[in-house]
Design an enzyme around this catalytic site. Sequence first.
Site, PDB file in Angstrom:
ATOM      1  N   ALA A 179      54.457   2.240 -19.670  1.00  0.00           N
ATOM      2  CA  ALA A 179      55.088   2.756 -20.883  1.00  0.00           C
ATOM      3  C   ALA A 179      54.819   1.862 -22.085  1.00  0.00           C
ATOM      4  O   ALA A 179      54.950   2.299 -23.233  1.00  0.00           O
ATOM      5  CB  ALA A 179      56.594   2.885 -20.657  1.00  0.00           C
ATOM      6  N   LYS A 180      54.451   0.621 -21.835  1.00  0.00           N
ATOM      7  CA  LYS A 180      54.260  -0.340 -22.926  1.00  0.00           C
ATOM      8  C   LYS A 180      53.044  -0.017 -23.793  1.00  0.00           C
ATOM      9  O   LYS A 180      52.922  -0.532 -24.907  1.00  0.00           O
ATOM     10  CB  LYS A 180      54.151  -1.751 -22.362  1.00  0.00           C
ATOM     11  CG  LYS A 180      55.419  -2.232 -21.666  1.00  0.00           C
ATOM     12  CD  LYS A 180      56.615  -2.280 -22.586  1.00  0.00           C
ATOM     13  CE  LYS A 180      57.827  -2.898 -21.906  1.00  0.00           C
ATOM     14  NZ  LYS A 180      58.994  -2.981 -22.807  1.00  0.00           N
ATOM     15  N   ASP A 181      52.146   0.843 -23.296  1.00  0.00           N
ATOM     16  CA  ASP A 181      51.037   1.295 -24.153  1.00  0.00           C
ATOM     17  C   ASP A 181      51.572   1.909 -25.439  1.00  0.00           C
ATOM     18  O   ASP A 181      50.983   1.761 -26.512  1.00  0.00           O
ATOM     19  CB  ASP A 181      50.199   2.356 -23.428  1.00  0.00           C
ATOM     20  CG  ASP A 181      49.279   1.773 -22.375  1.00  0.00           C
ATOM     21  OD1 ASP A 181      49.333   0.553 -22.146  1.00  0.00           O
ATOM     22  OD2 ASP A 181      48.520   2.550 -21.776  1.00  0.00           O
ATOM     23  N   ALA A 203      52.740  -0.861 -27.901  1.00  0.00           N
ATOM     24  CA  ALA A 203      51.617  -1.688 -28.349  1.00  0.00           C
ATOM     25  C   ALA A 203      50.835  -0.981 -29.448  1.00  0.00           C
ATOM     26  O   ALA A 203      50.579  -1.546 -30.521  1.00  0.00           O
ATOM     27  CB  ALA A 203      50.705  -2.029 -27.176  1.00  0.00           C
ATOM     28  N   THR A 212      53.620  -5.299 -21.329  1.00  0.00           N
ATOM     29  CA  THR A 212      53.377  -5.257 -22.776  1.00  0.00           C
ATOM     30  C   THR A 212      52.130  -6.060 -23.118  1.00  0.00           C
ATOM     31  O   THR A 212      51.317  -5.653 -23.948  1.00  0.00           O
ATOM     32  CB  THR A 212      54.579  -5.795 -23.557  1.00  0.00           C
ATOM     33  OG1 THR A 212      55.744  -5.052 -23.202  1.00  0.00           O
ATOM     34  CG2 THR A 212      54.357  -5.674 -25.062  1.00  0.00           C
TER      35      THR A 212
END
Length: 344
Positions: A46-48, A51, A78
Amino acid sequence: MKNIQAQESVLELIGNTPLVKLNHITSGMKGNFYAKVEAFNPGHSAKDRIALYIIDQAEKKGILKPGDTIIETTSGNTGFSIAMVSVLKGYKCILAVSSKSSADKIDMLKAMGAEVHVCPAHVAADDPRSYYEVAKRLHTEVEGSIYINQYFNELNIDAHYHSTGPEIWNQTNGQITHLVACSGTGGTISGTARFLKEQNPEIKVLGIDAYGSVIQKYHETRELDKEEIYPYRIEGLEKNLIPTATDFDKIDRFMKVTDEDSAHTAREIAQKEGLFVGYTSGAALQGVKQFSDEGVFDENSVVVVIFPDHGSRYMSKVYNDQWMEQQGFMDEETRLHSKIQYVK
């Protein structure tokens, strides 16, 4: 070239992750359960989303310029996403990583060309050796750098408000009754909750916390109790500080889960649903089980649980029998499913 169907880069693949019905692991529970599988992002988490969103916003505001360096504090996911975006946009990337992060995650960061500083996990947040303080120091030392600071960056929330929330609302045709998500920085649960509660204030948002973390008690009392803090194993979930990227007013309840239960549930997801997901996904579904035991859901409930990342980042941990043995987590059921026979 004409008529070639291709994306310009992997960045165009971020978001629009699938919603998958959970058919077996939730058997016997009241309600309908669906997983938002964030491992389908190109960086496998999910950190895409944050970012790309935060870096795009920094570029638009003129804060980030060609040749600059991006610095961040991360438990691994992340950092990988930032390193991936940095590669494609031409930025240098320096990451301060907790020593609790799996060796797999650290190796992946190196593979993406990031400079990695591994910091001791079990020190106070204001200790100069903590990954928070190391990232701050590097930011002051490296000319032309920006510090993402996901724990205290409102854009962390905004990224999910503009993407994850609308996706879940549309995928459930507005029928979602409960959102279940782990809370680390708090950006995923907070941004998603903000959007969903704007559409329907009756939606219940249920956060998952870990034993050894201060988040649940802070939600209940608005006081930081340092007596709550002790070492834990789940990466990226719990915290020994209060991130401002968590909108506690949008979260209805928290549930604490143990390291051991979360590890077993991660394995169970793979074995029963065919979804190879990470440690935090195990924690999220373990929380769903515990809420179910309390009678939180009924036959009409439409429960969406966010699975944040991919199981490949935990091959040296929850999917490694030796690590499970070392933690005292192996049991007979796990051992049976993990059996390997060598043919001579």
